[in-house]
Design a protein around this motif. Structure first.
Motif, PDB file in Angstrom:
ATOM      1  N   CYS A 115       0.832  -1.201   0.000  1.00  0.00           N
ATOM      2  CA  CYS A 115       0.000   0.000   0.000  1.00  0.00           C
ATOM      3  C   CYS A 115       0.869   1.254   0.000  1.00  0.00           C
ATOM      4  CB  CYS A 115      -0.911   0.016   1.224  1.00  0.00           C
ATOM      5  SG  CYS A 115      -1.991  -1.419   1.369  1.00  0.00           S
ATOM      6  N   THR A 116       0.433   2.240  -0.752  1.00  0.00           N
ATOM      7  CA  THR A 116       1.158   3.507  -0.809  1.00  0.00           C
ATOM      8  C   THR A 116       0.401   4.632  -0.121  1.00  0.00           C
ATOM      9  OG1 THR A 116       0.180   4.007  -2.972  1.00  0.00           O
ATOM     10  CG2 THR A 116       2.303   2.861  -2.958  1.00  0.00           C
TER      11      THR A 116
ATOM     12  N   ILE B 162      -8.908  -0.026   2.120  1.00  0.00           N
ATOM     13  CA  ILE B 162      -9.554  -0.906   1.139  1.00  0.00           C
ATOM     14  C   ILE B 162      -9.175  -2.360   1.389  1.00  0.00           C
ATOM     15  CG2 ILE B 162      -9.547  -1.565  -1.308  1.00  0.00           C
ATOM     16  CD1 ILE B 162      -9.331   1.450  -1.960  1.00  0.00           C
ATOM     17  N   MET B 163      -7.884  -2.616   1.596  1.00  0.00           N
ATOM     18  CA  MET B 163      -7.431  -4.003   1.762  1.00  0.00           C
ATOM     19  C   MET B 163      -7.925  -4.606   3.073  1.00  0.00           C
ATOM     20  SD  MET B 163      -6.089  -4.663  -1.059  1.00  0.00           S
ATOM     21  CE  MET B 163      -5.732  -6.360  -0.588  1.00  0.00           C
ATOM     22  N   VAL B 164      -7.946  -3.827   4.131  1.00  0.00           N
ATOM     23  CA  VAL B 164      -8.454  -4.327   5.413  1.00  0.00           C
ATOM     24  C   VAL B 164      -9.923  -4.723   5.270  1.00  0.00           C
ATOM     25  CG1 VAL B 164      -9.066  -3.644   7.765  1.00  0.00           C
ATOM     26  CG2 VAL B 164      -6.786  -3.135   6.867  1.00  0.00           C
TER      27      VAL B 164
ATOM     28  N   MET C  86      -4.875  -5.358  -9.528  1.00  0.00           N
ATOM     29  CA  MET C  86      -5.976  -6.311  -9.384  1.00  0.00           C
ATOM     30  C   MET C  86      -6.335  -6.525  -7.914  1.00  0.00           C
ATOM     31  SD  MET C  86      -6.305 -10.278 -10.701  1.00  0.00           S
ATOM     32  CE  MET C  86      -6.737  -9.897 -12.391  1.00  0.00           C
ATOM     33  N   ALA C  87      -5.327  -6.645  -7.056  1.00  0.00           N
ATOM     34  CA  ALA C  87      -5.588  -6.934  -5.644  1.00  0.00           C
ATOM     35  C   ALA C  87      -6.197  -5.745  -4.907  1.00  0.00           C
ATOM     36  CB  ALA C  87      -4.295  -7.370  -4.955  1.00  0.00           C
ATOM     37  N   SER C  88      -5.814  -4.530  -5.272  1.00  0.00           N
ATOM     38  CA  SER C  88      -6.254  -3.345  -4.525  1.00  0.00           C
ATOM     39  C   SER C  88      -7.494  -2.694  -5.117  1.00  0.00           C
ATOM     40  CB  SER C  88      -5.116  -2.319  -4.453  1.00  0.00           C
ATOM     41  OG  SER C  88      -4.737  -1.887  -5.754  1.00  0.00           O
TER      42      SER C  88
ATOM     43  N   ALA D 263      -9.063  -9.102  -7.075  1.00  0.00           N
ATOM     44  CA  ALA D 263      -8.605 -10.304  -6.380  1.00  0.00           C
ATOM     45  C   ALA D 263      -8.440 -10.020  -4.898  1.00  0.00           C
ATOM     46  CB  ALA D 263      -7.278 -10.774  -6.970  1.00  0.00           C
ATOM     47  N   ILE D 264      -8.550 -11.066  -4.081  1.00  0.00           N
ATOM     48  CA  ILE D 264      -8.251 -10.933  -2.659  1.00  0.00           C
ATOM     49  C   ILE D 264      -6.754 -11.057  -2.429  1.00  0.00           C
ATOM     50  CG2 ILE D 264      -8.576 -13.388  -2.141  1.00  0.00           C
ATOM     51  CD1 ILE D 264      -9.484 -10.344   0.089  1.00  0.00           C
TER      52      ILE D 264
END
Length: 627
Positions: A347-348, A355-357, A533-535, A541-542
């Protein structure tokens, strides 16, 4: 004249002191393990100008440059950590030989997954030297096996050897293995606190990470958030190390020793920097130079804490301050087997962390029992097209992955160039947007794009690029994504790299003809393909597992037992074998690969493992927690 073949080779290993880990041996600890291998009849077929050799028991084939395509039979033995291997003996029996008309194939050169066509090697000059020269080899390493720290001994048998000067094959029907070893006395360990999961983040991200800590604790996973600033300030353990990355690795080692830490989640990516990169959480670059690139990101460095002698695994065996070095002059000796499971959310910004949490919490609490999770999507084509090569390597790899998990109730949706279901980026976006548990891309890549070829055709079919990930509309139905290709997970990309490129190369940075400027390496995009894709907030994607550097594969029939295609489908074998936490599945994937392909014996195999990065939560419960 008939050459002699040594039937018994004895290797004696003398291990040095164990450094940081205390141990002792007694005469009562002397032990022995025996094993017998029975090999089936050798199968020979002729193909154009070559003879192919098959052995049903083969687990892979030789990859040594300019050797011959001969079967390898690998068996892995596990012992308690710090076991001292004193002697390994292999005796072959039932030896026979036969003369073949056509020579064996030379082992193909590993191909970077950014090349348009395979390289053609000329046959090796006939020699009186037998291939392979030794009838067996082995390597010893230390790593985690479930909840135990283990000494692994991987023995590689070569029951078939080739004399190219006479076109003679020699093969054995049996092999008798004997391992002599000493087990250490049980160690007394002291645990002050226990934190199975340690999350390392900068102080600026800590408040946003707290809901994830609470979520993990509520699901029975003891968890501690540690800021990078606390590591540098010796808040928990005295700081050690020559730079920030080594300081963090020593901290992880201390957490493993004293907190029994199993998972480490690194939360932090690039934090600016032009001539010199800056990071929210430290990174390490490998200095393995394969001729294509001289360095690449390696989070595996933080996971490998001990070598088989029990010493700290510094990844700088000659102590010259250059880590994971391998070139024509120097080679660091590495263990590479992980003791902890490491993943990263690069994460930047605080927004990306939030978002990821939210994505991780939602996935783990809502996925279990969902029908969409049982869908596997394969996206692939003919990775190395050639008119005389009938094998579509990417499609073979995705099919092998699905075969591993089909018995678990998964259904496949294959988007292949050969079945006309993979025709452009939208075909992939539409399929993933339906929701699925796993996606396996196998082909070619860069930080920006992923692509593959139609059958026996060098034209390109492009999947979604990093900027198109926002078109994914799968919402909370997010897969774990495995990606074969180059640089898809190169998470050091940044717009600041444009400024650096101009300062370094001037306007030649933008050259659009040969020699191409580095602008076209796409290292300037805000988020690399995997992280885009992940973020993605509304889907994507997870987690994504992909290469941070040049990926490699082997064209043709042996593609599934060599190089990158082998590593890709082994992830799904690890999942089938019961590894339900993502970090353990990822680690078991690379352990399986290293068992078969010793990383210190081949530079390409070493790189393939080092750069296989997990962008995601290593403690993630695949498929979500039961209700």
């Amino acid at each position: 004249m008939k050459k002699s073949l040594t039937g018994v080779i004895v290797a004696i290993v003398i291990l040095s002191g164990y450094g940081a880990v205390a141990f002792s041996f007694t005469d009562q600890n002397n032990m022995e393990k025996k094993d017998i291998f029975l090999f089936s009849s050798v199968q020979l077929t002729e193909e154009q100008d070559y003879t192919n050799v098959y052995l049903p028991e083969a687990t892979s084939y030789l990859t040594t440059p300019r050797s011959y395509v001969l079967p390898v039979v690998t068996r892995v033995y596990t012992f308690p950590f710090l076991t001292k291997i004193t002697k390994i003996t292999v005796r072959f029996s039932g030896e026979q030989e036969t003369t073949i008309v056509k020579p064996l194939k030379v082992t193909p050169q590993a191909l970077p997954d950014n090349l348009k066509e395979p390289l053609i090697l000329s046959p090796q000059t006939a020699s009186s030297t037998i291939c392979p020269e030794r009838s067996f080899s082995y390597h010893i390493a230390a790593g985690r096996d479930g909840d135990s720290l283990t000494t692994f001994v991987a023995i590689h048998l070569y029951p078939i050897q080739y004399l190219p000067s006479d076109n003679i094959l020699r093969y054995s029907q049996n092999a008798h293995v004997r391992i002599s070893y000493k087990t250490p006395e049980p160690r007394q360990t002291t645990t002050f606190d226990q934190y199975e999961l340690v999350i390392i983040a900068p102080k600026a991200f800590s408040q946003v990470v707290e809901p994830l800590v609470t979520h993990k604790i509520n699901h029975g996973l003891t968890t501690k958030l540690v800021t990078h600033e606390e590591i540098c300030d010796s808040a928990y353990f005295p700081v050690q190390g020559r730079d920030c990355a080594e300081e963090m690795k020593y901290f992880i080692k201390n957490a493993f020793d004293q907190w029994e830490t199993k998972y480490v989640l690194l939360v932090g990516g690039r934090n600016g920097g032009i001539k010199q990169e800056k990071w929210w959480v430290p990174v390490r670059y490998s200095q393995l130079n394969d001729g294509g690139e001289g360095s690449y990101l390696i989070d595996l460095y933080f996971a490998d804490l001990y070598d088989s002698n029990g010493s700290f695994s510094s990844w700088d065996s000659d102590n010259n301050g250059i880590f994971a070095e391998w070139n024509s002059q120097r080679k660091d000796v590495l263990d590479m087997y992980p003791e902890v499971y490491v993943g990263r959310l690069p994460c930047t910004s605080v927004l990306q962390v939030r978002i990821m949490v939210e994505k991780i919490i939602t996935y783990e609490t809502s996925t279990n029992g969902s029908e969409w999770f049982k869908t596997f999507v394969g996206v692939a084509g003919d990775t190395y097209p050639a008119s005389n090569d009938p094998y579509y390597e990417g499609e073979m790899a995705t099919n092998a992955s699905f075969q591993e998990i089909e018995s678990l109730g998964f259904q496949a949706s294959m988007l292949w160039t050969s079945n006309d279901r993979f025709i452009n980026a939208d075909s992939v976006i539409d399929e993933i947007s339906k929701g699925c548990g796993f996606v396996h891309f196998s082909g070619h890549g860069s930080p920006l794009v992923w692509s593959n070829h139609p059958p026996m055709n060098e034209s390109w079919v492009n999947g979604p690029n990093a900027f198109q990930m926002k078109k994914l509309t799968n919402g909370d139905k997010q897969p774990i994504v495995i990606v074969g290709g180059c640089h898809n997970s190169q998470f050091n990309t940044s717009l600041f790299n444009i400024i650096k490129g101009i300062l370094d190369d001037g306007l030649s940075y933008f050259n659009s003809t040969r020699p191409y400027g580095k602008f076209w390496y796409y290292e300037w995009i805000p988020r690399c393909w995997a992280w885009a894709m992940a973020s993605h907030k509304k889907g994507g994607a997870i987690a994504v597992i992909a290469n941070t550097g040049l990926g490699y594969g082997e064209p043709g029939e042996q593609t599934l037992t060599q190089r990158g295609r082998h590593l890709e489908w082994l992830f799904f074998k690890a999942y089938k074998d019961g590894k339900v936490n993502l970090g353990e599945t990822h680690a078991k994937d690379i352990i399986y690969y290293m068992h078969e392909h010793p990383p210190m014996q081949d530079q390409t195999d070493c790189k393939i493992v080092q750069q296989w990065a997990l962008l995601g939560d290593p403690s993630l419960h695949i498929g979500g927690y039961p209700s």
